[in-house]
Design an enzyme around this catalytic site. Structure first.
Site, PDB file in Angstrom:
ATOM      1  N   GLY A 191      84.393 -76.722  59.111  1.00  0.00           N
ATOM      2  CA  GLY A 191      85.655 -76.047  58.845  1.00  0.00           C
ATOM      3  C   GLY A 191      85.595 -74.692  59.521  1.00  0.00           C
ATOM      4  CB  THR A 192      87.271 -73.233  62.079  1.00  0.00           C
ATOM      5  OG1 THR A 192      88.449 -73.975  61.882  1.00  0.00           O
ATOM      6  CG2 THR A 192      86.313 -74.043  62.895  1.00  0.00           C
ATOM      7  CB  THR A 193      89.589 -69.252  61.513  1.00  0.00           C
ATOM      8  OG1 THR A 193      89.032 -69.682  62.742  1.00  0.00           O
ATOM      9  CG2 THR A 193      89.742 -67.756  61.508  1.00  0.00           C
TER      10      THR A 193
END
Lengths: 276, 230
Positions: free
Chosen positions: A40-42
């Site tokens: 998962g990212t930002t």
């Protein structure tokens, strides 16, 4: 499952994690590097006049592939705090679930809330105890924010992979697009922003991060998928409705697609016209 | 080596039961019952910090009378059992019936095998979608489980209190009416009043979201008691 009754000298106290260890249910530590973990990212957290805003994009990636388009990365930790995650998706979700349980378990056993400081430290310990798994490629780096009822103010914390805990006064970002998102927020941040402005700022930050980082998802107007956002104020953790986020996004898109902002400098370069 | 005196098992059990019953009856009572909005738990308790009534899980509450340290350790064990079960299966799989059976096993085990039985009587309540789906279990010191329809009374003079509740309790009543009925049953024929300072009141509310348990503060209890009967 046996009934967890302990003798006084052997009692795990109000900690759910200690209880899991005591009954032999703590998760195994990987001994080899794990490849191709879903990430998962930002995610971002920004302080504003009423408290803290947390926001996260919806994309999860597995290598160069998009694994999920509608992943949630911002969660309530308890009534007055929230946690946002970036990193290996599986361990991150497990960490959130355990953290939520840990806070509720403490509250029920002790009959009183942990202080915000105490909650932030609990999460730091969980990140630290995750270090062996992080060394095998399953890094989890959360953000924690809450409304401190004793101080009457919003506070936010970021972490590093070793469990280091850093309180930030203005904003914090984590994940692969955090550099770009952080820059956008840094340029637009002022002390005591109002709610609408801080939502616009966070949305702009996620939009710009998605523009520059392939692992961060932008708004998906076709499927109607927008970032998850929540405010944490004296009224507690309140998710923004999808409609409200969509509306702010449309405003941003309208602003960006005016003639001045799409000048020739952004247009595709043309080949030299040598046939005339 | 000295030989212990022979004591017939009947006598041992009788003595233990007598010991437990006597000490439980000395404590102050509590009542619990279903009403339109949920389950009301109302205890006579002059301490605002040492609780007799508390939250176990989303829709489950615990109440105990007798020796505080003993029922409090049972309360914490219940929270642990419920949280562990919800963690390894799902939140929906945690239920009052299975928890009550686990409590019964512990109390029964202590009653038959330990030197001293636990001087406690506990109650496990789970709120449902309507009063008919509420579950109230009373578990006395010997580990028997009593499934109580509608309401239950524990502690000193519990039988007389339950009898009084039987003639006044109405599961369709609102919170204020239910609380007044509970307090009237606790007072009985004695010439005294019970104010918010001597009461510990909590509800499992049907409409309180995931976590149904809510404590009522003194001023809320005062205003509920002060309202005219509806």
């Amino acid at each position: 499952m046996t009934f967890p009754l302990f003798s006084p000298g052997d009692d795990p106290g109000p900690s759910f994690a200690a209880l899991l260890t005591r009954v032999g249910m703590d998760p195994p530590v990987p001994t080899h590097a794990v490849e191709g973990v879903t990430h998962g990212t930002t995610v971002v957290a920004v302080r504003y006049a009423d408290g803290v805003l947390m926001a996260g994009d919806r994309r999860a990636t597995s290598g160069n592939l998009i694994a999920h388009r509608a992943m949630e990365k911002v969660f309530p930790a308890d009534r007055y705090s929230g946690v946002a995650i970036a990193g290996a998706a599986g361990p991150a979700m497990e960490m959130v679930k355990l953290f939520q349980l840990q806070l509720e378990h403490y509250e029920k056993v002790e009959g009183t809330h942990l202080s915000l400081e105490g909650k932030a430290n609990q999460l730091a310990q969980m990140v630290r105890s995750h270090l062996p798994a992080a060394m095998q490629g399953m890094v989890v780096v959360p953000l924690f924010a809450g409304y401190d009822l004793r101080r009457g103010a919003g506070r936010l914390f970021q972490y590093d992979v070793t469990g280091g805990r850093y309180e930030e006064t203005g904003f914090a970002t984590t994940g692969s697009g955090s550099l770009h998102a952080g820059t956008v927020i840094k340029l637009g941040y002022r002390e005591g922003l109002d709610r609408a402005t801080v939502i616009d700022l966070a949305i702009n930050a996620l939009f710009q991060a998605a523009d520059e980082d392939s692992a961060t998802g932008g708004p998906d107007l076709v499927r109607g998928i927008y970032p998850t956002m929540a405010t944490i104020t004296i009224d507690g953790f309140t998710p923004l409705t999808e409609a409200e986020v969509a509306e702010h996004f449309r405003a941003l898109v309208d602003r960006l697609s005016t003639p001045e902002s799409t000048s020739t400098s952004g247009a595709a370069p043309t080949m030299g016209d040598d046939r005339s | 080596m000295s030989m212990p005196f022979y004591v017939p098992p009947e006598q041992v059990m009788k003595d233990r039961a007598e010991f437990a019953r006597k000490n439980i009856a000395r404590g102050r009572p509590l009542v619990a019952g279903s009403f339109a909005g949920g389950i009301l738990l109302c205890a006579e308790n002059s301490s605002g910090i040492l609780h007799k009534v508390s939250e176990i899980y989303d829709r489950i509450a615990f109440a105990g009378v007798g020796r505080y340290s003993e029922f409090d350790s049972l309360r914490i064990a219940g929270i642990r059992a419920a949280d562990l079960k919800g963690y390894s299966y799902s939140r929906e799989d945690v239920d009052a019936r299975s928890l009550s059976n686990q409590y019964a096993q512990i109390l029964n085990n202590v009653f038959t095998h330990e030197m001293k039985p636990m001087e406690v009587e506990i109650l496990v309540a789970e709120v449902g979608a309507a009063p008919a789906q509420d579950e109230i279990f009373r578990i006395p010191y010997d580990g028997s489980v009593v499934d109580e329809p509608m309401f239950s009374a524990l502690g000193g003079e519990a039988e007389a209190i339950a009898e009084r509740l039987g003639s006044t309790w109405n599961v369709e009543a609102d919170l204020a009416t239910a609380l007044r009925a509970a307090v009237a049953a606790l007072i009985g024929t004695e010439d005294r009043t019970l104010g918010p300072a001597e009461l510990e009141v909590a509800v499992l509310e049907r409409s309180n979201g995931r976590r149904a348990f809510r404590r009522l503060e003194d001023d809320e209890v005062q205003s509920l008691l002060g309202q005219p009967a509806s």
